[in-house]
Scaffold this active site. Structure first.
Site, PDB file in Angstrom:
ATOM      1  N   GLN A 154     -36.724 -88.158  59.799  1.00 21.32           N
ATOM      2  CA  GLN A 154     -35.596 -87.857  58.927  1.00 21.32           C
ATOM      3  C   GLN A 154     -35.370 -88.951  57.893  1.00 21.32           C
ATOM      4  OE1 GLN A 154     -32.075 -85.899  60.761  1.00 21.32           O
ATOM      5  NE2 GLN A 154     -33.145 -86.231  62.684  1.00 21.32           N
ATOM      6  N   ARG A 159     -30.795 -78.433  60.388  1.00 19.77           N
ATOM      7  CA  ARG A 159     -29.328 -78.368  60.332  1.00 19.77           C
ATOM      8  C   ARG A 159     -28.824 -77.069  60.928  1.00 19.77           C
ATOM      9  NH1 ARG A 159     -28.682 -82.863  60.805  1.00 19.77           N
ATOM     10  NH2 ARG A 159     -30.909 -82.812  61.091  1.00 19.77           N
ATOM     11  N   LYS A 219     -27.297 -87.997  68.683  1.00 20.64           N
ATOM     12  CA  LYS A 219     -27.320 -89.365  68.180  1.00 20.64           C
ATOM     13  C   LYS A 219     -25.921 -89.949  68.033  1.00 20.64           C
ATOM     14  CE  LYS A 219     -29.427 -88.882  64.495  1.00 20.64           C
ATOM     15  NZ  LYS A 219     -29.990 -88.886  63.157  1.00 20.64           N
ATOM     16  N   THR A 220     -25.110 -89.206  67.314  1.00 20.37           N
ATOM     17  CA  THR A 220     -23.754 -89.684  67.068  1.00 20.37           C
ATOM     18  C   THR A 220     -22.999 -89.818  68.379  1.00 20.37           C
ATOM     19  OG1 THR A 220     -23.888 -88.370  65.071  1.00 20.37           O
ATOM     20  CG2 THR A 220     -21.758 -89.329  65.598  1.00 20.37           C
ATOM     21  N   ASP A 275     -26.544 -96.701  62.742  1.00 20.38           N
ATOM     22  CA  ASP A 275     -26.934 -95.290  62.684  1.00 20.38           C
ATOM     23  C   ASP A 275     -27.978 -95.118  61.575  1.00 20.38           C
ATOM     24  OD1 ASP A 275     -26.944 -92.620  63.230  1.00 20.38           O
ATOM     25  OD2 ASP A 275     -25.034 -92.179  62.267  1.00 20.38           O
ATOM     26  N   GLU A 276     -28.788 -94.089  61.649  1.00 17.88           N
ATOM     27  CA  GLU A 276     -29.772 -93.777  60.604  1.00 17.88           C
ATOM     28  C   GLU A 276     -30.625 -94.996  60.256  1.00 17.88           C
ATOM     29  OE1 GLU A 276     -29.955 -90.748  59.944  1.00 17.88           O
ATOM     30  OE2 GLU A 276     -27.986 -89.799  59.720  1.00 17.88           O
TER      31      GLU A 276
END
Length: 733
Positions: free
Chosen positions: A248, A600, A33-34, A217-218
């Site tokens: 998430q 994670r 994503k990042t 983002d998010e």
DNA sequence: AGCAGCGGCCTTTTT
DNA sequence: GGCCGCTGCT
């Protein structure tokens, strides 16, 4: 630029090089994503020649923003001047200070954090509500916060009961105090910005024209206010690039609404949707574990997560005897691997549901002489002495700040008690001024009327008023650290803080550390410093340079990754948290939280629970395994969890006093009989356990009518045992 | 005004 | 178990 795209998989490429327009990227954990966001920014600048100043990128944490900035610069090989990159709150702060002319506060407004909010709401409740005890400050605050996130002002607050009416009145008074203090809270920052953009066409046009591209983002964790302001910011160019994962979404309690993803689809029907499903982080086993948990959630679009990283090891299931044993197990596992050279300290992260759970872990690490990184939990900026000094600076910067003034006016004690403060506030209210303004006017002897009104309080207040005026006079004359030192000197704060004997000299060290931070802001000014103090959370300031395991909440873990992850406290009441028990949506969110934690992990995952642990209120309680554990197929686990607590006693929900609304004392626990047992075990004793064999006692303590013995067993490590239950035999003393 | 001692109440997660 | 606010004493 072409080679830039070569480093991406086809889906990522599609996202990065998508033609301008509304774009929705649904990205599984670890799917880059990042990476997509940073490459997209670089692509816009390098390939499409979009000036950096016409791009805005919004993240949820400052840390994410900083990282993204570095990565973009790394890709471009140059500074990105003019790019707006930051958290929602930081970006709103920037807009609001520029457009303060349209706000009820001026551009020197201060930002109230949770503590300031609590202090203010308590004052309002005291002043406005007859039966103030019936109104829990935090409950009221959360109601107000919810309203603000839905863009509802006090006048729009939905009233269905008498209680609502009261809360509405509190809200109105709270808001009036904020404005009078030239202050706003976190929610206001979003709300004011959304409101400005909505109601002031020329402001909306200005920003909507400027920002050709907006990236978020998010996105699943945006709330109504955030969605609205994004919508307005993108209203001209409509190039809104959002990245998110509904699985998430873990901030519902803060107003986040993952249905914003659907809203986006509705508002931008011509959008492009791109799915990122390949995971680059975890082993397939870890992914399968995560999927087995998240699949139980209703109403979600299933994603197929896959990885090329291979099968990997099954997750280790460990059931500790109690919470001490749990901590010992974690530390022991880490120590063993590090000693054997299989891993380094920083490979490990330990995640838990509530901040309070870090304490035993910290103690265990300290006992093992191992350093650790603790994320969040107000490590530094939440310290009293740090907040004190910031409060002094805030009052100097913005004398209208009632909350900060109230904090420092008698700090250290200088004879200004509650009565005097009350007089000051009444006088200020009568004159239509803030308390700070009254003080300043008192210092230059300007208004006899005010002095008269203050009466005997005037004499008590004068010395401090002179100090305040003096400090303010120095604000533009001397350096910030010189001013800081002057405040310390004038108030005798050093002696005051050092007199607090129980915490050694740490407190003073914190004051000096804050001074060090202030030094970095000499050129930028006090306003920038104060804004940074309000918006920069502790987790943003952690040095990631030291080689140590990381302790953090599951919430704080979002967006991070570690080779080895422990998730501890996998018991009912902790995960899912007991506060979520009766709410299906909340339960689903707890599950997502677990999912976030699992995903994670890169290589190894440890799922840990304890048969009994200390309740938030002190007593020990038997625990039941988290309901989420039973959704993981046994084939994916190494080890297993029992279905009942290990103490033979039936599980009884009602025994948990923290479940019951306080006040309903129908089942007040009988106080534990102070059954005094003599201590039998002492360090270095050789003991024998029927299962574990021979071991050496490390430590033993009497607590809760029993003796807890920590025994080191060769090959097994440290175990915490309850003496009365474990038939430990003393072999040698 | 300030301090010590006591009792009630509470703890989810964060920008 | 720990914080916070109240009370009553100095």
């Amino acid at each position: 630029m072409a080679d830039l795209l070569n480093e991406l998989n086809p889906q990522q490429q599609k996202a990065v090089a998508a033609p301008p327009g509304p774009i929705l990227v649904l990205a599984g954990p670890g799917s880059g994503k990042t990476r997509v966001l940073t490459y997209r920014i670089a692509y816009l600048i390098a390939a499409l020649n979009v000036p950096a100043r016409q791009i805005m990128a919004v993240t949820f944490t400052n840390k994410a923003a900083r990282e993204m900035g570095h990565r973009v610069e790394g890709l471009l090989g140059e500074k990105t001047n003019g790019l707006w990159l930051g958290t929602f709150h930081a970006i709103c702060g920037r807009i609001l200070r520029r457009e303060a002319a349209h706000l009820p506060v001026d551009s020197n407004f201060v930002i109230y954090d949770a503590d300031d909010q609590t202090a203010l709401i308590k004052r309002v409740i005291q002043e406005k509500v007859f039966n103030s005890k019936d109104y829990n400050p935090n409950q009221v605050l959360s109601r107000i916060s919810n309203a603000k996130n839905d863009l509802l002002g006090p006048e729009d607050y939905p009233v269905e009961s008498y209680r609502d009416e009261t809360i509405q009145a509190i809200y109105a008074a709270y808001q009036a105090y904020l404005v009078a203090s030239n202050a706003m809270d976190f929610d206001d920052m979003l709300r004011y910005t959304a409101h400005l953009l909505e109601t002031q066409p020329e402001i909306r046009e200005k920003y909507a024209h400027r920002f050709q591209h907006i990236l978020v983002d998010e996105f699943q964790d945006t709330n109504q206010a955030q969605y609205n302001l994004l919508y307005h910011l993108a209203s001209h160019h409509r190039n809104l690039f959002v990245v998110g994962d509904e699985d998430q979404s873990i901030y519902r309690w803060r107003g986040a609404d993952y249905r914003n993803v659907e809203r986006f689809a509705e508002n931008f029907p011509q959008r492009t949707t791109i799915l990122l499903e390949q995971n680059y982080r975890s082993t397939q086993t870890i992914l399968d574990t995560a999927v087995s948990v998240i699949n139980e959630n209703p109403h979600r679009t299933e994603k197929k997560l896959f990885t090329a990283r291979g099968t990997g090891k099954p997750a280790t299931a460990y059931e500790a005897l109690d919470d001490h044993d749990e901590a010992a197990y974690v530390v022991d596992t880490i120590v063993t691997q590090v000693r054997q050279g299989q891993a380094k300290e920083s490979d490990f992260a330990i995640m838990y549901r509530t901040n309070a759970q870090s304490r035993l872990l910290e103690e265990a690490f300290r006992r093992a002489n191992m350093s650790y990184r603790l994320v969040g939990a107000q490590r530094f900026y939440g310290r009293r002495e740090v907040k004190d000094m910031i409060a002094f600076l805030r009052v100097i910067y913005n004398p209208k700040d009632e909350v900060s003034l109230a904090r420092v006016i008698n700090l250290p004690a200088r004879g200004i008690g509650a009565v005097t403060v009350d007089n000051l506030q009444k006088c200020a209210q009568g004159a239509g001024l803030s308390s700070g303004e009254v003080l300043l006017s008192l210092s230059d002897g300007g208004s006899n009327a005010l002095e008269e009104r203050l009466g005997s309080a005037a004499a008590r207040l004068r010395p401090f008023s002179m100090l305040l005026a003096d400090w303010r006079g120095q604000l533009d004359q001397r350096s910030l650290t010189a001013l800081f030192d002057q405040v310390l000197l004038d108030t005798g704060y050093e002696a005051y803080i050092k007199a607090d004997s129980d915490e050694l000299q740490d407190r003073w060290a914190n004051v000096m550390e804050l001074r060090g931070v202030l030094l970095e802001y000499e050129a930028l000014g006090l306003g920038v410093f104060l804004e940074a103090m309000a918006l920069v959370a502790d987790q943003d300031t952690l040095p990631d340079t030291i080689d140590a395991p990381t302790l953090l909440t599951l919430h704080a873990a979002k967006g991070l990754e570690f080779p080895q992850v422990f998730i501890v406290g996998l018991d009912e009441h902790y995960l899912p948290h007991s506060r979520s028990r009766d709410d299906e949506e909340a339960l689903a969110e707890e599950r997502r939280l677990f999912y976030v934690g699992i995903t994670r992990a890169e290589d190894r995952l440890y799922l840990v629970r304890a048969l009994r642990r200390r309740s938030p209120y002190g007593s020990y309680e038997n625990m039941l395994p988290s309901r989420f554990l039973s959704d993981i197929p046994e084939a994916l686990l190494n080890g297993r969890f029992t279905r009942e607590n290990g103490w033979g006693k039936g599980y009884d929900v009602d025994q948990f006093q923290w479940d019951r609304p306080y006040g309903s004392s129908t089942q007040k626990k009988a106080p534990k009989p102070p059954e005094k047992r003599a201590q039998r075990f002492y360090p270095d004793m050789l003991v024998e356990h029927p299962v574990y064999g021979e071991g050496v006692v490390r430590n033993s303590r009497l607590e809760y009518g029993d003796e807890t013995v920590e025994v080191y067993f060769d090959g097994l490590g440290l175990k915490a045992l309850v003496a009365s239950l474990s038939s430990l035999e003393i072999k040698e003393t």
